[in-house]
Design a protein around this motif. Structure first.
Motif, PDB file in Angstrom:
ATOM      1  N   ARG A 115       0.835  -1.205   0.000  1.00  0.00           N
ATOM      2  CA  ARG A 115       0.000   0.000   0.000  1.00  0.00           C
ATOM      3  C   ARG A 115       0.869   1.253   0.000  1.00  0.00           C
ATOM      4  NH1 ARG A 115      -0.640   2.925   3.967  1.00  0.00           N
ATOM      5  NH2 ARG A 115      -0.385   1.304   5.530  1.00  0.00           N
ATOM      6  N   LEU A 118       2.396   1.853  -3.447  1.00  0.00           N
ATOM      7  CA  LEU A 118       1.408   2.364  -4.403  1.00  0.00           C
ATOM      8  C   LEU A 118       0.999   3.792  -4.079  1.00  0.00           C
ATOM      9  CD1 LEU A 118      -0.753  -0.859  -4.772  1.00  0.00           C
ATOM     10  CD2 LEU A 118       0.706   0.190  -6.528  1.00  0.00           C
ATOM     11  N   GLU A 119       0.836   4.108  -2.813  1.00  0.00           N
ATOM     12  CA  GLU A 119       0.488   5.484  -2.436  1.00  0.00           C
ATOM     13  C   GLU A 119       1.590   6.452  -2.842  1.00  0.00           C
ATOM     14  OE1 GLU A 119      -2.498   4.804   1.381  1.00  0.00           O
ATOM     15  OE2 GLU A 119      -0.359   5.071   1.761  1.00  0.00           O
ATOM     16  N   GLU A 132      -3.506   1.905  -9.719  1.00  0.00           N
ATOM     17  CA  GLU A 132      -4.702   2.444  -9.071  1.00  0.00           C
ATOM     18  C   GLU A 132      -5.645   1.315  -8.681  1.00  0.00           C
ATOM     19  OE1 GLU A 132      -6.786   5.708 -10.883  1.00  0.00           O
ATOM     20  OE2 GLU A 132      -4.904   6.615 -11.608  1.00  0.00           O
ATOM     21  N   GLU A 134      -4.930  -1.801  -8.050  1.00  0.00           N
ATOM     22  CA  GLU A 134      -4.363  -2.573  -6.939  1.00  0.00           C
ATOM     23  C   GLU A 134      -4.487  -1.814  -5.626  1.00  0.00           C
ATOM     24  OE1 GLU A 134      -3.498  -6.004  -5.639  1.00  0.00           O
ATOM     25  OE2 GLU A 134      -3.358  -5.738  -7.805  1.00  0.00           O
ATOM     26  N   LEU A 135      -4.272  -0.511  -5.661  1.00  0.00           N
ATOM     27  CA  LEU A 135      -4.408   0.294  -4.454  1.00  0.00           C
ATOM     28  C   LEU A 135      -5.847   0.288  -3.957  1.00  0.00           C
ATOM     29  CD1 LEU A 135      -3.104   2.076  -2.340  1.00  0.00           C
ATOM     30  CD2 LEU A 135      -3.408   4.027  -3.875  1.00  0.00           C
ATOM     31  N   TYR A 139      -7.265  -1.075  -0.336  1.00  0.00           N
ATOM     32  CA  TYR A 139      -8.166  -0.334   0.548  1.00  0.00           C
ATOM     33  C   TYR A 139      -9.411  -1.157   0.860  1.00  0.00           C
ATOM     34  CZ  TYR A 139      -5.471   3.974  -0.307  1.00  0.00           C
ATOM     35  OH  TYR A 139      -4.482   4.925  -0.375  1.00  0.00           O
TER      36      TYR A 139
END
Length: 176
Positions: A115, A118-119, A132, A134-135, A139
């Protein structure tokens, strides 16, 4: 206490534990204790503790010999040998791209690390649709509505168009 009749067979082991615990300290205490119990020890134990005391409490061969009543002696006359040899290769993984690293993190259960990667890509504006997706999946998997909302706010503040994927997950998150 070990001088009392029911525990007398544990006297040498108890004295050995005191000697082991004190190490090279407490020379007078060890001498006093040996003096108090020497009549209750057999000749071999008396000689052993006298020799140990004369050595100043330094390591004495045979100290590890187990005696009844001892809890600290290992029972080994020689130095302990390691039965296990652990080898760890320190390989640094070389990933061709961030998404490959994210997938590896997820495979090993490192969801928070994935996470964060990716962030970081999202904040830097380098994320593609797969990142996006995968993120958003992370979440949803972690039921992290706060982070989802924060990321949507960040995207809006950055002037980016919010895709239907983000809007859909935001609506779904109300039921998390």
């Amino acid at each position: 206490m070990a001088q009392a009749e029911p525990l007398r067979d544990r006297l040498a082991g108890s004295l050995q534990d005191i000697f082991l615990a004190l190490g090279s300290s407490g020379q007078q205490l060890r001498g006093r204790l040996l003096e108090l119990v020497k009549d209750d020890l057999d000749d071999a134990d008396r000689a052993f503790f006298t020799k140990w005391l004369e050595g100043g409490g330094d390591s004495l061969s045979g100290v590890a010999q187990w005696r009844r009543g001892s809890l600290l002696a290992t029972g080994q006359d020689a130095a302990a040998a390691s039965l296990l040899h652990v080898e760890r290769s320190q390989e640094t993984a070389q990933y061709t791209d961030v998404m490959e690293e994210v997938i590896a993190c997820l495979e090993y259960g490192q969801v928070d690390t994935a996470r964060e990667l990716l962030e970081a890509e999202m904040f830097a504006g380098r994320a593609d649709e797969a990142m996006e997706q995968e993120l958003v999946n992370i979440y949803q998997y972690t039921r992290d509505r706060e982070r989802l909302d924060a990321m949507i706010m960040h995207l809006q503040d950055a002037g980016r168009n919010i895709s239907a994927l983000w809007k859909e997950k935001q609506q779904e998150s109300e039921n998390w």
